[in-house]
Scaffold this motif. Structure first.
Motif, mmCIF file in Angstrom:
data_model
loop_
_atom_site.group_PDB
_atom_site.id
_atom_site.type_symbol
_atom_site.label_atom_id
_atom_site.label_comp_id
_atom_site.label_asym_id
_atom_site.label_seq_id
_atom_site.Cartn_x
_atom_site.Cartn_y
_atom_site.Cartn_z
ATOM 1 N N LEU A 116 21.240 34.425 38.740
ATOM 2 C CA LEU A 116 20.372 35.075 39.723
ATOM 3 C C LEU A 116 21.198 36.018 40.582
ATOM 4 O O LEU A 116 20.787 37.151 40.843
ATOM 5 C CB LEU A 116 19.653 34.044 40.601
ATOM 6 C CG LEU A 116 18.896 34.600 41.802
ATOM 7 C CD1 LEU A 116 17.782 35.538 41.374
ATOM 8 C CD2 LEU A 116 18.342 33.477 42.649
ATOM 9 N N GLY A 117 22.364 35.575 41.020
ATOM 10 C CA GLY A 117 23.217 36.406 41.872
ATOM 11 C C GLY A 117 23.583 37.721 41.222
ATOM 12 O O GLY A 117 23.454 38.785 41.832
ATOM 13 N N ILE A 118 24.021 37.683 39.971
ATOM 14 C CA ILE A 118 24.442 38.922 39.310
ATOM 15 C C ILE A 118 23.253 39.828 39.034
ATOM 16 O O ILE A 118 23.334 41.045 39.224
ATOM 17 C CB ILE A 118 25.266 38.644 38.025
ATOM 18 C CG1 ILE A 118 25.982 39.913 37.553
ATOM 19 C CG2 ILE A 118 24.416 38.092 36.914
ATOM 20 C CD1 ILE A 118 27.124 40.337 38.411
ATOM 21 N N VAL A 119 22.117 39.258 38.649
ATOM 22 C CA VAL A 119 20.925 40.069 38.387
ATOM 23 C C VAL A 119 20.426 40.696 39.690
ATOM 24 O O VAL A 119 20.046 41.868 39.725
ATOM 25 C CB VAL A 119 19.827 39.230 37.697
ATOM 26 C CG1 VAL A 119 18.518 39.988 37.615
ATOM 27 C CG2 VAL A 119 20.273 38.803 36.309
ATOM 28 N N LEU A 120 20.452 39.935 40.777
ATOM 29 C CA LEU A 120 20.005 40.446 42.068
ATOM 30 C C LEU A 120 20.912 41.582 42.547
ATOM 31 O O LEU A 120 20.428 42.651 42.939
ATOM 32 C CB LEU A 120 19.965 39.322 43.103
ATOM 33 C CG LEU A 120 19.502 39.710 44.496
ATOM 34 C CD1 LEU A 120 18.034 40.123 44.479
ATOM 35 C CD2 LEU A 120 19.704 38.556 45.467
ATOM 36 N N VAL A 121 22.217 41.379 42.482
ATOM 37 C CA VAL A 121 23.157 42.418 42.936
ATOM 38 C C VAL A 121 23.041 43.666 42.066
ATOM 39 O O VAL A 121 23.027 44.787 42.583
ATOM 40 C CB VAL A 121 24.602 41.879 42.967
ATOM 41 C CG1 VAL A 121 25.611 43.007 43.167
ATOM 42 C CG2 VAL A 121 24.746 40.847 44.080
ATOM 43 N N ARG A 122 22.906 43.503 40.767
ATOM 44 C CA ARG A 122 22.740 44.667 39.888
ATOM 45 C C ARG A 122 21.443 45.415 40.202
ATOM 46 O O ARG A 122 21.416 46.650 40.213
ATOM 47 C CB ARG A 122 22.745 44.242 38.421
ATOM 48 C CG ARG A 122 24.110 43.956 37.896
ATOM 49 C CD ARG A 122 24.061 43.607 36.431
ATOM 50 N NE ARG A 122 25.402 43.389 35.918
ATOM 51 C CZ ARG A 122 25.667 42.722 34.807
ATOM 52 N NH1 ARG A 122 24.690 42.220 34.080
ATOM 53 N NH2 ARG A 122 26.913 42.568 34.414
ATOM 54 N N SER A 123 20.380 44.661 40.464
ATOM 55 C CA SER A 123 19.096 45.303 40.788
ATOM 56 C C SER A 123 19.193 46.073 42.097
ATOM 57 O O SER A 123 18.717 47.209 42.196
ATOM 58 C CB SER A 123 17.984 44.252 40.860
ATOM 59 O OG SER A 123 17.799 43.646 39.605
ATOM 60 N N ALA A 129 21.407 53.262 43.947
ATOM 61 C CA ALA A 129 21.789 54.455 43.189
ATOM 62 C C ALA A 129 20.604 55.413 43.069
ATOM 63 O O ALA A 129 20.764 56.628 43.222
ATOM 64 C CB ALA A 129 22.295 54.053 41.808
ATOM 65 N N HIS A 130 19.427 54.876 42.831
ATOM 66 C CA HIS A 130 18.230 55.721 42.729
ATOM 67 C C HIS A 130 17.942 56.399 44.060
ATOM 68 O O HIS A 130 17.635 57.598 44.108
ATOM 69 C CB HIS A 130 17.031 54.891 42.282
ATOM 70 C CG HIS A 130 15.778 55.702 42.175
ATOM 71 N ND1 HIS A 130 14.862 55.761 43.194
ATOM 72 C CD2 HIS A 130 15.318 56.504 41.192
ATOM 73 C CE1 HIS A 130 13.881 56.570 42.838
ATOM 74 N NE2 HIS A 130 14.118 57.019 41.636
#
Length: 151
Positions: A116-123, A129-130
């Motif tokens: 969850l942590g890595i997916v959340l930070v990447r999101s 970035a957008h």
């Protein structure tokens, strides 16, 4: 320009369900200040309905809108990065309903569930970035229209 990322739809279902277990429904009336630049960033929101203006103070009396957010958008990312202070202010442009998340609880959940942590930070990184790309485009349009030199 790439399509805007929506935090909750970017998360896989199991991680989204774990995150949503921490959500609290809140609302803000039109013109409410949600937070001010420089204040402690200890939470974030996902907007359910309404519109929020991100603002930057230019003078003691003047704020400039730097972005407008709506349904599905992430409001607040400063809770992820030291010094954990808001970089912008936020104001409800219309009545707003949102899911509110306590940063400490979310960070504890991320420690417990590294996926969850890595997916959340990447999101969140994709969202940032957008927004940076969108802001850059707006600045270039502004300078092109107003002949204020080159970037």
């Amino acid at each position: 320009m790439t399509k805007a990322i929506k935090l909750l739809t970017a998360l896989p279902r199991p991680q989204r369900e774990r995150l949503m277990a921490l959500a609290r429904e809140v609302s803000f009336p039109e013109d409410a200040r949600i937070f001010e630049a420089g204040d402690r960033a200890d939470r974030f929101w996902v907007i359910r309905s309404g519109a929020v203006s991100l603002t930057q103070r230019v003078t003691s009396l003047q704020r400039v809108t730097v972005a407008s957010l709506g349904a599905g958008d992430l409001l607040g990312w400063s809770w992820l990065f030291p010094p954990y202070e808001w970089d912008f202010g936020a104001e409800a442009f219309s009545p707003v309903r949102a899911y509110e998340f306590d940063a400490a609880s979310v960070l504890a959940l991320c420690e417990e569930d590294p996926r969850l942590g890595i997916v959340l930070v990447r999101s969140v990184a994709e969202i940032l970035a957008h927004r940076l790309e969108t802001t850059r485009g707006r600045l270039m349009e502004h300078y092109a229209l107003h002949g204020r030199g080159s970037l």
